[in-house]
Scaffold this motif. Structure first.
Motif, short mmCIF file in Angstrom:
data_model
loop_
_atom_site.label_atom_id
_atom_site.label_comp_id
_atom_site.label_asym_id
_atom_site.label_seq_id
_atom_site.Cartn_x
_atom_site.Cartn_y
_atom_site.Cartn_z
N ARG A 159 32.71 20.39 9.04
CA ARG A 159 33.91 19.66 8.64
C ARG A 159 34.13 18.42 9.51
O ARG A 159 34.43 17.33 9.00
N ILE A 160 33.93 18.55 10.81
CA ILE A 160 34.09 17.40 11.71
C ILE A 160 33.01 16.36 11.43
O ILE A 160 33.29 15.16 11.38
N ALA A 161 31.77 16.82 11.24
CA ALA A 161 30.68 15.88 10.93
C ALA A 161 30.98 15.11 9.64
O ALA A 161 30.77 13.89 9.58
N LEU A 162 31.46 15.79 8.63
CA LEU A 162 31.81 15.14 7.37
C LEU A 162 32.91 14.10 7.59
O LEU A 162 32.85 12.99 7.06
N LYS A 163 33.90 14.47 8.37
CA LYS A 163 35.01 13.54 8.63
C LYS A 163 34.53 12.31 9.39
O LYS A 163 34.88 11.18 9.03
N TRP A 164 33.74 12.51 10.44
CA TRP A 164 33.24 11.38 11.22
C TRP A 164 32.38 10.45 10.36
O TRP A 164 32.46 9.24 10.48
N CYS A 165 31.56 11.03 9.50
CA CYS A 165 30.72 10.20 8.63
C CYS A 165 31.58 9.43 7.63
O CYS A 165 31.34 8.24 7.39
N ALA A 166 32.57 10.08 7.04
CA ALA A 166 33.45 9.41 6.08
C ALA A 166 34.20 8.26 6.74
O ALA A 166 34.33 7.18 6.15
N GLU A 167 34.65 8.46 7.97
CA GLU A 167 35.36 7.39 8.68
C GLU A 167 34.49 6.17 8.92
O GLU A 167 35.00 5.06 9.05
N ARG A 168 33.20 6.36 8.98
CA ARG A 168 32.27 5.26 9.24
C ARG A 168 31.51 4.81 7.99
O ARG A 168 30.60 4.00 8.08
N GLY A 169 31.87 5.39 6.86
CA GLY A 169 31.23 4.99 5.61
C GLY A 169 29.81 5.50 5.46
O GLY A 169 29.04 4.95 4.68
N LEU A 170 29.45 6.55 6.18
CA LEU A 170 28.10 7.12 6.08
C LEU A 170 28.09 8.20 5.00
O LEU A 170 28.91 9.12 5.03
N PRO A 171 27.18 8.12 4.06
CA PRO A 171 27.13 9.14 3.01
C PRO A 171 26.70 10.49 3.58
O PRO A 171 25.72 10.57 4.31
N PHE A 172 27.46 11.52 3.26
CA PHE A 172 27.12 12.86 3.73
C PHE A 172 27.86 13.86 2.86
O PHE A 172 29.06 13.72 2.60
N TRP A 173 27.14 14.88 2.41
CA TRP A 173 27.70 15.93 1.57
C TRP A 173 27.00 17.22 1.92
O TRP A 173 25.80 17.24 2.20
N ILE A 174 27.73 18.31 1.90
CA ILE A 174 27.15 19.62 2.17
C ILE A 174 27.40 20.49 0.94
O ILE A 174 28.54 20.64 0.49
N HIS A 175 26.31 21.06 0.45
CA HIS A 175 26.41 21.92 -0.73
C HIS A 175 27.21 23.18 -0.39
O HIS A 175 27.02 23.77 0.67
N PRO A 176 28.09 23.61 -1.30
CA PRO A 176 28.89 24.82 -1.03
C PRO A 176 28.04 26.06 -0.73
O PRO A 176 28.44 26.91 0.07
N ASP A 177 26.88 26.18 -1.37
CA ASP A 177 26.00 27.32 -1.09
C ASP A 177 25.51 27.28 0.36
O ASP A 177 25.35 28.33 1.00
N ASP A 178 25.26 26.08 0.87
CA ASP A 178 24.82 25.95 2.26
C ASP A 178 25.95 26.28 3.23
O ASP A 178 25.73 26.89 4.27
N TYR A 179 27.17 25.87 2.88
CA TYR A 179 28.33 26.27 3.69
C TYR A 179 28.37 27.79 3.81
O TYR A 179 28.52 28.34 4.90
#
Length: 162
Positions: free
Chosen positions: A69-89
């Motif tokens: 969740r933190i990695a996703l937030k940090w990437c979004a704040e910097r405009g870096l594309p990042f997505w985690i599949h729900p199955d992987d979560y």
């Protein structure tokens, strides 16, 4: 800023000594290690201890979904594309082997950037006064691990698909 606080909270929860005592200990340790250029046997011992201290914190953060969740937030704040599949979560929450597989690579990558950014370039500041104040080296290291998560996860997920 909330994500940075979450990292500090996770480390505070995972370690016994209070933050200011850890920061003082770390400042003394860095003073000792600077003479060796952050290399050699003394640095290796320090690095192994740091990784050992951070490992259970990182595992817990990955199991809870907080690291991702933190990695996703940090990437979004910097405009870096990042997505985690729900199955992987779900897998990372339920499978200790999957967590360890990712974390080994994350920690290995973070060791290099931590040494360069925190120590050699002086990015870690034991006298930092803003926000929650100075953090210990473990907090800085966990932050570096979170930054490495995006690349490691992406490769791991691609390998799982193949």
């Amino acid at each position: 800023m909330r994500a940075v606080s979450e990292v500090a909270e996770a480390v505070d929860d995972g370690l016994s000594a209070d933050r200011s005592a850890r920061t003082r200990r770390d400042a003394a340790r860095v003073s000792e290690l600077v003479a060796g250029g952050f290399e050699g046997p003394a640095y290796k011992v320090f690095e192994d201890e740091l990784c050992g201290e951070a490992w259970p914190i990182l595992r817990g953060m990955l199991r809870e979904g907080r690291l991702a969740r933190i990695a996703l937030k940090w990437c979004a704040e910097r405009g870096l594309p990042f997505w985690i599949h729900p199955d992987d979560y779900a897998l990372l929450r339920s499978d200790p082997g999957a967590r360890d597989e990712i974390l080994v690579d994350v920690v290995l990558r973070a060791r290099t950037s931590f040494r360069r950014k925190a120590l050699v370039k002086g990015g870690w500041n034991p006298d930092y006064k803003q926000g929650r104040g100075a953090s210990c080296l473990t907090t800085y290291f966990v932050g570096q691990c979170i930054w490495k998560f995006r690349r490691v996860y992406t490769r791991w997920a691609k390998n799982r698909q193949e």
